[in-house]
Design a protein around this motif. Structure first.
Motif, mmCIF file in Angstrom:
data_model
loop_
_atom_site.group_PDB
_atom_site.id
_atom_site.type_symbol
_atom_site.label_atom_id
_atom_site.label_comp_id
_atom_site.label_asym_id
_atom_site.label_seq_id
_atom_site.Cartn_x
_atom_site.Cartn_y
_atom_site.Cartn_z
ATOM 1 N N GLN A 1 86.656 -3.519 84.607
ATOM 2 C CA GLN A 1 87.504 -3.584 83.411
ATOM 3 C C GLN A 1 86.802 -2.963 82.218
ATOM 4 O OE1 GLN A 1 89.956 -7.208 82.311
ATOM 5 N NE2 GLN A 1 88.292 -7.468 80.861
ATOM 6 N N GLY A 2 87.402 -1.936 81.626
ATOM 7 C CA GLY A 2 86.825 -1.262 80.465
ATOM 8 C C GLY A 2 87.531 -1.659 79.188
ATOM 9 N N TRP B 1 86.974 2.351 90.666
ATOM 10 C CA TRP B 1 87.884 2.675 89.571
ATOM 11 C C TRP B 1 87.643 1.718 88.407
ATOM 12 C CZ3 TRP B 1 91.946 6.350 89.400
ATOM 13 C CH2 TRP B 1 92.163 7.065 90.598
ATOM 14 N N CYS B 2 88.067 2.161 87.223
ATOM 15 C CA CYS B 2 87.991 1.323 86.025
ATOM 16 C C CYS B 2 89.293 1.480 85.249
ATOM 17 C CB CYS B 2 86.813 1.759 85.151
ATOM 18 S SG CYS B 2 86.567 0.781 83.638
ATOM 19 N N PHE B 3 89.880 0.369 84.827
ATOM 20 C CA PHE B 3 91.024 0.487 83.911
ATOM 21 C C PHE B 3 90.470 0.374 82.492
ATOM 22 C CE2 PHE B 3 91.098 -3.812 85.736
ATOM 23 C CZ PHE B 3 91.030 -4.633 84.620
ATOM 24 N N VAL B 4 90.821 1.358 81.673
ATOM 25 C CA VAL B 4 90.191 1.559 80.373
ATOM 26 C C VAL B 4 91.234 1.512 79.262
ATOM 27 C CG1 VAL B 4 88.863 3.176 78.949
ATOM 28 C CG2 VAL B 4 88.372 2.980 81.400
ATOM 29 N N THR C 1 80.540 -4.806 81.167
ATOM 30 C CA THR C 1 81.445 -4.432 82.249
ATOM 31 C C THR C 1 80.914 -4.946 83.584
ATOM 32 O OG1 THR C 1 81.946 -2.424 80.989
ATOM 33 C CG2 THR C 1 82.716 -2.517 83.255
ATOM 34 N N SER C 2 81.518 -5.998 84.088
ATOM 35 C CA SER C 2 81.115 -6.561 85.379
ATOM 36 C C SER C 2 81.470 -5.594 86.506
ATOM 37 C CB SER C 2 81.816 -7.889 85.626
ATOM 38 O OG SER C 2 81.548 -8.803 84.588
ATOM 39 N N LEU C 3 80.591 -5.511 87.513
ATOM 40 C CA LEU C 3 80.813 -4.733 88.737
ATOM 41 C C LEU C 3 80.911 -3.230 88.511
ATOM 42 C CD1 LEU C 3 83.421 -7.053 90.522
ATOM 43 C CD2 LEU C 3 81.003 -6.825 91.058
ATOM 44 N N HIS D 1 87.821 -9.326 92.955
ATOM 45 C CA HIS D 1 88.615 -10.191 92.076
ATOM 46 C C HIS D 1 89.354 -9.398 91.005
ATOM 47 C CE1 HIS D 1 89.607 -13.102 88.971
ATOM 48 N NE2 HIS D 1 88.831 -12.444 88.141
ATOM 49 N N ILE D 2 88.681 -8.460 90.365
ATOM 50 C CA ILE D 2 89.295 -7.755 89.232
ATOM 51 C C ILE D 2 90.472 -6.910 89.696
ATOM 52 C CG2 ILE D 2 88.880 -6.013 87.445
ATOM 53 C CD1 ILE D 2 86.024 -7.104 87.220
#
Length: 375
Positions: free
Chosen positions: A112-113, A155-158, A147-149, A77-78
């Protein structure tokens, strides 16, 4: 065959083959069938990256039918609904080519960060820093929370502070960070009062971020653009789940006799009426994009509604609502009932995703034009 029938037929047949599919393998199956990225706009850079660009009505139908099915919660989803539209709006062509196809194939997962221990609803107070590493990338140091998942994400967008000495929404950048960096990124599950761990803490200790979206220092604009996407079509699917929960509460009220109480019955009717209102609000705002107050109004509506439903879920069961499944003993771990889990988890509904206080401030300042709240 109309689109809703097509969606139902596909879900029924594929879930019949594997009633409880592995969530990560399921994402790849969705991607192979073309169900990921149907909401990405053709004229915004999404053409060729998503599988089957679809009109808004089809996006709504897909979200609703998925919520009605027995399919597992989406792990993608994210990436699909938050990161991808953000890249389409703010990313470079190279970033779109690199990241959109793997999301559409269900191969890469994102987290998502944003929030930090001292910057939750007040996102502009973040302290995570990112400094140029001399190779065109950044070195990220700091902590993110809720931080879910994060344990599963690739990857993480920070959102990080790239301008030393900057404050509030100035000097922030939207960075893309690969999670597989042993010794530089530490993910720690947060055990909640429900006994589960849907959220995590993420510690960045010199982690490398190779890409910035929207340009250095423009992170606040990109982050706000992303948050405006967070409560779109997915809210309609969320409301399908709410309706299912409400049905369960009504059934429990009838079984316990609580529905005979006129006060309880009135509360149940109000929950139903408010849910209908939420759906109509969501449909109306989907047809009028760009309304700055719509996401905040939606969050205020469903956060309080869901919290009140959690309270009712336990209350209508009477004394039985306070005890766990039987039999249990000192050697058997105590497990929450569905109603108890709903009650405990929904205590956070008016806080996470932007607290009610923050949402009211947004409506007051950006929509009604009232003076800013004194700081």
């Amino acid at each position: 065959m109309d689109f809703r029938t097509e969606v139902r037929a596909w879900l029924d047949s594929h879930l019949a083959e594997t009633p409880t599919p592995d969530p990560r393998a399921w994402e790849r199956e969705l991607g192979q069938a073309g169900w990921i990225g149907i909401g990405w706009p053709e004229d915004g850079g999404g053409a060729g990256y998503g599988n089957r660009p679809a009109p808004l009505t089809h996006q709504v139908i897909w979200a609703e039918e998925y919520a009605r099915s027995t399919a597992p919660p989406r792990m993608g989803h994210i990436g699909e609904n938050l990161l991808a539209p953000t890249l389409i709006a703010y990313g470079t062509e190279e970033q779109k080519r690199r990241h959109l196809p793997p999301i559409a194939r269900g191969e890469t997962l994102w987290c998502q960060g944003y929030s930090e221990p001292g910057a939750g609803s007040d996102l502009a107070g973040i302290r995570t820093t990112a400094t140029p590493d001399g190779t065109g990338g950044y070195t990220v140091t700091g902590q993110k929370i809720w931080t879910s998942l994060a344990r599963d994400a690739d990857w993480c967008f920070v959102l990080a502070r790239t301008e030393p000495g900057s404050t509030r929404h100035h000097g922030l950048s939207f960075l893309l960070v690969e999670m597989d960096q042993p010794g530089r990124i530490d993910v720690r599950p947060i055990r909640q009062m429900t006994g589960t761990s849907e959220f995590n803490e993420v510690f960045f200790d010199g982690a490398r971020a190779a890409e910035v979206v929207g340009g250095e220092g423009n992170g606040w604009a990109v982050a706000m653009g992303l948050l405006a996407l967070e409560r779109g079509v997915s809210t309609l699917a969320q409301q399908i789940g709410f309706a299912q929960e409400l049905d369960e509460v009504i059934a429990a009220a009838r079984a316990s006799g609580a529905a005979e109480d006129p006060v309880v019955r009135a509360r149940l009717v109000r929950q139903w009426a408010e849910l209908v209102t939420m759906r109509r609000h969501a449909l109306r705002t989907l047809g009028t994009p760009g309304d700055p107050g719509a996401p905040s109004v939606a969050k205020l509506l469903w956060g309080g509604w869901h919290q009140r439903l959690g309270e009712l879920a336990v209350e209508v069961r009477g004394e039985a609502g306070a005890v766990g499944p039987q039999p249990w003993s000192a050697t058997t771990p105590y497990e929450l009932t569905t109603a108890q889990h709903l009650f405990l988890f929904t205590r956070a509904d008016t806080i996470y995703g932007g607290s009610d206080e923050i949402q009211r401030n947004i409506i007051a300042e950006r929509v009604l034009g009232l003076p800013r709240e004194p700081r």
